[in-house]
Motif scaffolding. Structure first.
Motif, PDB file in Angstrom:
ATOM      1  N   TRP A 152      18.713  12.657   9.727  1.00 15.33           N
ATOM      2  CA  TRP A 152      17.794  11.692  10.314  1.00 15.33           C
ATOM      3  C   TRP A 152      16.621  12.440  10.930  1.00 15.33           C
ATOM      4  O   TRP A 152      16.803  13.251  11.843  1.00 15.33           O
ATOM      5  CB  TRP A 152      18.522  10.886  11.391  1.00 15.33           C
ATOM      6  N   THR A 153      15.408  12.208  10.454  1.00 16.66           N
ATOM      7  CA  THR A 153      14.235  12.871  11.004  1.00 16.66           C
ATOM      8  C   THR A 153      13.111  11.863  11.210  1.00 16.66           C
ATOM      9  O   THR A 153      12.991  10.887  10.465  1.00 16.66           O
ATOM     10  CB  THR A 153      13.714  14.001  10.088  1.00 16.66           C
ATOM     11  N   THR A 154      12.285  12.118  12.234  1.00 16.75           N
ATOM     12  CA  THR A 154      11.152  11.237  12.524  1.00 16.75           C
ATOM     13  C   THR A 154       9.881  12.007  12.878  1.00 16.75           C
ATOM     14  O   THR A 154       8.851  11.393  13.162  1.00 16.75           O
ATOM     15  CB  THR A 154      11.478  10.284  13.697  1.00 16.75           C
ATOM     16  N   LEU A 155       9.926  13.330  12.880  1.00 18.48           N
ATOM     17  CA  LEU A 155       8.766  14.107  13.316  1.00 18.48           C
ATOM     18  C   LEU A 155       7.550  13.915  12.412  1.00 18.48           C
ATOM     19  O   LEU A 155       6.415  14.148  12.846  1.00 18.48           O
ATOM     20  CB  LEU A 155       9.130  15.591  13.407  1.00 18.48           C
ATOM     21  N   HIS A 156       7.775  13.481  11.188  1.00 15.05           N
ATOM     22  CA  HIS A 156       6.629  13.235  10.298  1.00 15.05           C
ATOM     23  C   HIS A 156       5.726  12.125  10.813  1.00 15.05           C
ATOM     24  O   HIS A 156       4.568  12.008  10.406  1.00 15.05           O
ATOM     25  CB  HIS A 156       7.127  12.871   8.899  1.00 15.05           C
ATOM     26  N   LEU A 157       6.262  11.297  11.733  1.00 11.91           N
ATOM     27  CA  LEU A 157       5.500  10.145  12.209  1.00 11.91           C
ATOM     28  C   LEU A 157       4.262  10.547  13.002  1.00 11.91           C
ATOM     29  O   LEU A 157       3.365   9.724  13.203  1.00 11.91           O
ATOM     30  CB  LEU A 157       6.401   9.235  13.051  1.00 11.91           C
ATOM     31  N   ALA A 158       4.192  11.792  13.441  1.00  5.10           N
ATOM     32  CA  ALA A 158       2.960  12.275  14.077  1.00  5.10           C
ATOM     33  C   ALA A 158       1.795  12.235  13.089  1.00  5.10           C
ATOM     34  O   ALA A 158       0.630  12.204  13.497  1.00  5.10           O
ATOM     35  CB  ALA A 158       3.168  13.693  14.609  1.00  5.10           C
ATOM     36  N   TYR A 159       2.125  12.238  11.805  1.00  5.41           N
ATOM     37  CA  TYR A 159       1.116  12.176  10.743  1.00  5.41           C
ATOM     38  C   TYR A 159       1.342  10.955   9.856  1.00  5.41           C
ATOM     39  O   TYR A 159       1.128  10.995   8.653  1.00  5.41           O
ATOM     40  CB  TYR A 159       1.162  13.462   9.910  1.00  5.41           C
ATOM     41  N   GLU A 160       1.762   9.862  10.483  1.00  2.41           N
ATOM     42  CA  GLU A 160       2.092   8.665   9.707  1.00  2.41           C
ATOM     43  C   GLU A 160       0.907   8.173   8.885  1.00  2.41           C
ATOM     44  O   GLU A 160       1.058   7.806   7.709  1.00  2.41           O
ATOM     45  CB  GLU A 160       2.572   7.551  10.639  1.00  2.41           C
ATOM     46  N   LYS A 161      -0.279   8.158   9.474  1.00  5.60           N
ATOM     47  CA  LYS A 161      -1.451   7.662   8.749  1.00  5.60           C
ATOM     48  C   LYS A 161      -1.784   8.545   7.556  1.00  5.60           C
ATOM     49  O   LYS A 161      -2.120   8.051   6.468  1.00  5.60           O
ATOM     50  CB  LYS A 161      -2.648   7.569   9.699  1.00  5.60           C
ATOM     51  N   GLU A 162      -1.697   9.856   7.749  1.00  7.33           N
ATOM     52  CA  GLU A 162      -2.002  10.776   6.662  1.00  7.33           C
ATOM     53  C   GLU A 162      -1.001  10.636   5.522  1.00  7.33           C
ATOM     54  O   GLU A 162      -1.379  10.658   4.337  1.00  7.33           O
ATOM     55  CB  GLU A 162      -2.010  12.215   7.185  1.00  7.33           C
ATOM     56  N   ILE A 163       0.266  10.465   5.870  1.00  5.69           N
ATOM     57  CA  ILE A 163       1.299  10.318   4.847  1.00  5.69           C
ATOM     58  C   ILE A 163       1.160   8.972   4.140  1.00  5.69           C
ATOM     59  O   ILE A 163       1.345   8.871   2.926  1.00  5.69           O
ATOM     60  CB  ILE A 163       2.698  10.496   5.468  1.00  5.69           C
ATOM     61  N   ALA A 164       0.810   7.940   4.892  1.00  3.72           N
ATOM     62  CA  ALA A 164       0.585   6.631   4.280  1.00  3.72           C
ATOM     63  C   ALA A 164      -0.551   6.716   3.262  1.00  3.72           C
ATOM     64  O   ALA A 164      -0.462   6.154   2.157  1.00  3.72           O
ATOM     65  CB  ALA A 164       0.261   5.595   5.347  1.00  3.72           C
ATOM     66  N   GLU A 165      -1.605   7.423   3.608  1.00  2.43           N
ATOM     67  CA  GLU A 165      -2.729   7.573   2.678  1.00  2.43           C
ATOM     68  C   GLU A 165      -2.306   8.376   1.457  1.00  2.43           C
ATOM     69  O   GLU A 165      -2.650   8.036   0.317  1.00  2.43           O
ATOM     70  CB  GLU A 165      -3.889   8.269   3.385  1.00  2.43           C
ATOM     71  N   LEU A 166      -1.553   9.441   1.677  1.00  2.00           N
ATOM     72  CA  LEU A 166      -1.071  10.285   0.578  1.00  2.00           C
ATOM     73  C   LEU A 166      -0.241   9.476  -0.416  1.00  2.00           C
ATOM     74  O   LEU A 166      -0.386   9.634  -1.634  1.00  2.00           O
ATOM     75  CB  LEU A 166      -0.235  11.436   1.150  1.00  2.00           C
ATOM     76  N   LEU A 167       0.623   8.599   0.089  1.00  2.00           N
ATOM     77  CA  LEU A 167       1.578   7.883  -0.752  1.00  2.00           C
ATOM     78  C   LEU A 167       1.116   6.473  -1.125  1.00  2.00           C
ATOM     79  O   LEU A 167       1.831   5.757  -1.811  1.00  2.00           O
ATOM     80  CB  LEU A 167       2.933   7.808  -0.044  1.00  2.00           C
ATOM     81  N   GLY A 168      -0.055   6.085  -0.654  1.00  2.00           N
ATOM     82  CA  GLY A 168      -0.557   4.757  -0.989  1.00  2.00           C
ATOM     83  C   GLY A 168       0.179   3.637  -0.282  1.00  2.00           C
ATOM     84  O   GLY A 168       0.225   2.500  -0.778  1.00  2.00           O
TER      85      GLY A 168
END
Length: 206
Positions: A152-168
């Motif tokens: 279980w990990t959530t640290l990526h959420l600091a870059y949620e917007k960037e990841i959302a853009e990356l993955l559409g």
């Protein structure tokens, strides 16, 4: 149908651990097995039977590495603020560092997300996440029953917007958890140390 491990419900619930150093990066994970586990996860509770969850499954090496890079950046900042002192804390920190360093090599990454329609509500958000996180935990259990580990990990959420853009990922969809998924090595998972029940149990009030 994938053959399931011979685990009774209590064994499955008490020995499904966050797996990091024991993830097998060399063994491919069939997408059909992940989808089979997700079918189980979709039986989890969701508020008003809304079923507004979404599951983003990443198998493309380039996409996984980009997400892993964001995760590593977030982990670096998080870890710099931590000072593990006891042996358990040091072991967990070492395990977490290993995952941050190697996440791009994990065969499959699964992001659990949920439709909110806009910004997250202020105050207590249990009504939102209570419709996603049980499904994510059910997915971890279903994966374990099929011989797969996750963490279980959530640290990526600091870059949620960037990841959302990356993955559409469209606006109005919020990410809640990132699960690295792989077969694991060894079989000796056991219950973890926990506080005594009486120290956290309150009956008829605090």
């Amino acid at each position: 149908m994938t053959e399931l491990l011979p685990l009774d419900p209590d064994q499955l619930l008490t020995t499904t651990r966050s797996v990091r150093k024991r993830l097998d990066y060399d063994r491919p994970v069939p997408l059909d097995v992940v989808k089979e586990a997700l079918e189980v996860a979709l039986q989890a509770p969701t508020g008003s039977n809304s079923q507004t969850w979404h599951w983003i499954v990443l198998t493309d090496p380039e996409l996984k590495q980009k997400v892993a890079d964001y995760y590593a950046q977030s982990f670096s900042k998080y870890y710099a603020a931590q000072q593990p002192r006891d042996e358990t804390g040091k072991r967990v920190a070492s395990s977490a560092q290993y995952l941050a360093d190697t996440m791009g090599q994990v065969p499959v990454l699964v992001i659990g997300a949920i439709y909110t329609g806009g910004d997250l509500p202020e105050g207590n958000q249990a009504g939102v996440w209570g419709s996603l996180l049980p499904g994510a935990w059910s997915l971890q259990l279903a994966l374990r029953a099929r011989g797969l580990g996750s963490a279980w990990t959530t640290l990526h959420l600091a870059y949620e917007k960037e990841i959302a853009e990356l993955l559409g990922i469209p606006a109005g969809i919020h990410q809640g958890v990132l699960l690295p998924v792989a077969y694991y090595t060894g079989t000796d998972f056991k219950p973890a140390p926990r506080k005594p029940l009486d120290s956290v149990l309150h009956i008829d009030g605090w």
